[in-house]
Design a protein around this motif. Sequence first.
Motif, mmCIF file in Angstrom:
data_model
loop_
_atom_site.group_PDB
_atom_site.id
_atom_site.type_symbol
_atom_site.label_atom_id
_atom_site.label_comp_id
_atom_site.label_asym_id
_atom_site.label_seq_id
_atom_site.Cartn_x
_atom_site.Cartn_y
_atom_site.Cartn_z
ATOM 1 N N VAL A 3 0.824 -1.202 0.000
ATOM 2 C CA VAL A 3 0.000 0.000 0.000
ATOM 3 C C VAL A 3 0.859 1.254 0.000
ATOM 4 O O VAL A 3 0.371 2.368 -0.117
ATOM 5 N N GLY A 4 2.145 1.100 0.137
ATOM 6 C CA GLY A 4 3.016 2.256 0.225
ATOM 7 C C GLY A 4 3.088 3.015 -1.079
ATOM 8 O O GLY A 4 2.517 2.652 -2.095
ATOM 9 N N GLY A 5 3.878 4.096 -1.080
ATOM 10 C CA GLY A 5 4.020 4.892 -2.282
ATOM 11 C C GLY A 5 3.655 6.328 -2.043
ATOM 12 O O GLY A 5 3.257 6.716 -0.957
ATOM 13 N N ASN A 6 3.817 7.108 -3.089
ATOM 14 C CA ASN A 6 3.523 8.532 -2.977
ATOM 15 C C ASN A 6 2.017 8.767 -2.879
ATOM 16 O O ASN A 6 1.225 8.091 -3.530
ATOM 17 N N GLU A 7 1.666 9.765 -2.089
ATOM 18 C CA GLU A 7 0.259 10.105 -1.954
ATOM 19 C C GLU A 7 -0.221 10.845 -3.193
ATOM 20 O O GLU A 7 0.447 11.729 -3.712
ATOM 21 N N ASP A 48 -7.295 12.642 -0.991
ATOM 22 C CA ASP A 48 -5.877 12.281 -1.006
ATOM 23 C C ASP A 48 -5.745 10.827 -0.550
ATOM 24 O O ASP A 48 -6.300 10.437 0.477
ATOM 25 N N TYR A 49 -4.971 10.029 -1.296
ATOM 26 C CA TYR A 49 -4.878 8.598 -1.013
ATOM 27 C C TYR A 49 -3.485 8.092 -1.366
ATOM 28 O O TYR A 49 -2.741 8.744 -2.106
ATOM 29 N N ASN A 50 -3.129 6.920 -0.832
ATOM 30 C CA ASN A 50 -1.770 6.415 -1.003
ATOM 31 C C ASN A 50 -1.697 5.086 -1.747
ATOM 32 O O ASN A 50 -0.684 4.385 -1.687
ATOM 33 N N HIS A 51 -2.766 4.707 -2.416
ATOM 34 C CA HIS A 51 -2.748 3.492 -3.226
ATOM 35 C C HIS A 51 -3.675 3.696 -4.417
ATOM 36 O O HIS A 51 -4.800 4.174 -4.267
ATOM 37 N N LYS A 52 -3.210 3.297 -5.589
ATOM 38 C CA LYS A 52 -3.976 3.556 -6.811
ATOM 39 C C LYS A 52 -5.360 2.915 -6.782
ATOM 40 O O LYS A 52 -6.303 3.423 -7.401
ATOM 41 N N LYS A 53 -5.492 1.816 -6.042
ATOM 42 C CA LYS A 53 -6.797 1.155 -5.986
ATOM 43 C C LYS A 53 -7.786 1.895 -5.089
ATOM 44 O O LYS A 53 -8.955 1.529 -5.030
ATOM 45 N N LEU A 54 -7.309 2.914 -4.377
ATOM 46 C CA LEU A 54 -8.206 3.762 -3.599
ATOM 47 C C LEU A 54 -8.721 4.953 -4.408
ATOM 48 O O LEU A 54 -9.535 5.729 -3.906
ATOM 49 N N GLU A 55 -8.235 5.105 -5.628
ATOM 50 C CA GLU A 55 -8.680 6.247 -6.442
ATOM 51 C C GLU A 55 -10.204 6.238 -6.555
ATOM 52 O O GLU A 55 -10.809 5.243 -6.934
ATOM 53 N N GLU A 72 -17.454 7.161 -4.644
ATOM 54 C CA GLU A 72 -17.126 5.976 -3.874
ATOM 55 C C GLU A 72 -15.660 5.600 -4.005
ATOM 56 O O GLU A 72 -15.002 5.920 -4.993
ATOM 57 N N GLN A 73 -15.191 4.935 -2.964
ATOM 58 C CA GLN A 73 -13.820 4.432 -2.955
ATOM 59 C C GLN A 73 -13.651 3.436 -4.085
ATOM 60 O O GLN A 73 -14.560 2.682 -4.406
ATOM 61 N N GLY A 74 -12.461 3.414 -4.673
ATOM 62 C CA GLY A 74 -12.215 2.633 -5.867
ATOM 63 C C GLY A 74 -12.559 1.156 -5.787
ATOM 64 O O GLY A 74 -13.694 0.762 -6.007
ATOM 65 N N GLU A 75 -11.600 0.316 -5.440
ATOM 66 C CA GLU A 75 -11.800 -1.125 -5.527
ATOM 67 C C GLU A 75 -12.679 -1.642 -4.399
ATOM 68 O O GLU A 75 -12.447 -1.363 -3.233
ATOM 69 N N LYS A 76 -13.686 -2.412 -4.770
ATOM 70 C CA LYS A 76 -14.532 -3.061 -3.765
ATOM 71 C C LYS A 76 -13.755 -4.204 -3.109
ATOM 72 O O LYS A 76 -12.998 -4.914 -3.739
ATOM 73 N N GLY A 77 -13.935 -4.384 -1.830
ATOM 74 C CA GLY A 77 -13.293 -5.477 -1.126
ATOM 75 C C GLY A 77 -11.821 -5.275 -0.837
ATOM 76 O O GLY A 77 -11.136 -6.195 -0.395
ATOM 77 N N LEU A 78 -11.316 -4.059 -1.068
ATOM 78 C CA LEU A 78 -9.897 -3.797 -0.839
ATOM 79 C C LEU A 78 -9.509 -4.006 0.618
ATOM 80 O O LEU A 78 -8.406 -4.445 0.930
ATOM 81 N N LEU A 79 -10.424 -3.716 1.530
ATOM 82 C CA LEU A 79 -10.109 -3.816 2.951
ATOM 83 C C LEU A 79 -9.895 -5.246 3.408
ATOM 84 O O LEU A 79 -9.323 -5.491 4.465
#
Length: 218
Positions: A3-7, A48-55, A72-79
């Motif tokens: 999940v890391g990376g640039n925000e 603002d988010y730190n993972h592309k799947k949260l776009e 809505e938050q990007g990917e369903k079931g990401l959690l």
Amino acid sequence: MDVGGNEESFEVQVDKDHAKELEVELNIGAGELNVESGGKEWVEGTIDYNHKKLEPEISYKVKGDAGVAVIEQGEKGLLDKINIGEIENHWNLRLNDEIPMDLVINSGASETMLDLKGLELQNLEVNAGVGDISIDLSGDWQESFDASLDMGIGKSTIILPSDVGVKIEASKGIGESNLVGFVSQGNGVYVNDAFKDADVVINLKTNLGVGEATFKME
């Protein structure tokens, strides 16, 4: 999953159009949600988010006279795949206060602050999962509206007006509830002093869930 990376920062804007009323739905799985009035467009702000799947995904369409916006938050079931503690997902949104609005908020594991005074609410539905939530419904409301709050797990604070009629129908969970300044009418129904003579009434149905819920007036 890493999940890391640039925000990343996402600009939210749903432009004003010919709609006569709005239906707004906000769906956040995990993170921090801040909502207030004062938007010049129908909806505006930043995420603002730190993972592309949260776009976030934004949709808007007009049905008759109603504009329907869903964010809505990007990917369903990401959690189910990652550690919640690794998520950075901050929503800061402003809603237009010049048009009647139905507002639905679904939050999963999030810290939620809703400063809704000044909006032209027709209906409000909040479904909170895990995390603290604050809902400010104080102010001088001009029209009655219904609100449904499912408070989930955590500490909840609901601020209500003292000069507008308020009726609370509370379905008690297993947590602790504090209703400051309200009078019990029995069977889980509470009202404020302004209720008996009020032309404008907030009808609030709530499931208090688990944790501590405080209702107070300003």
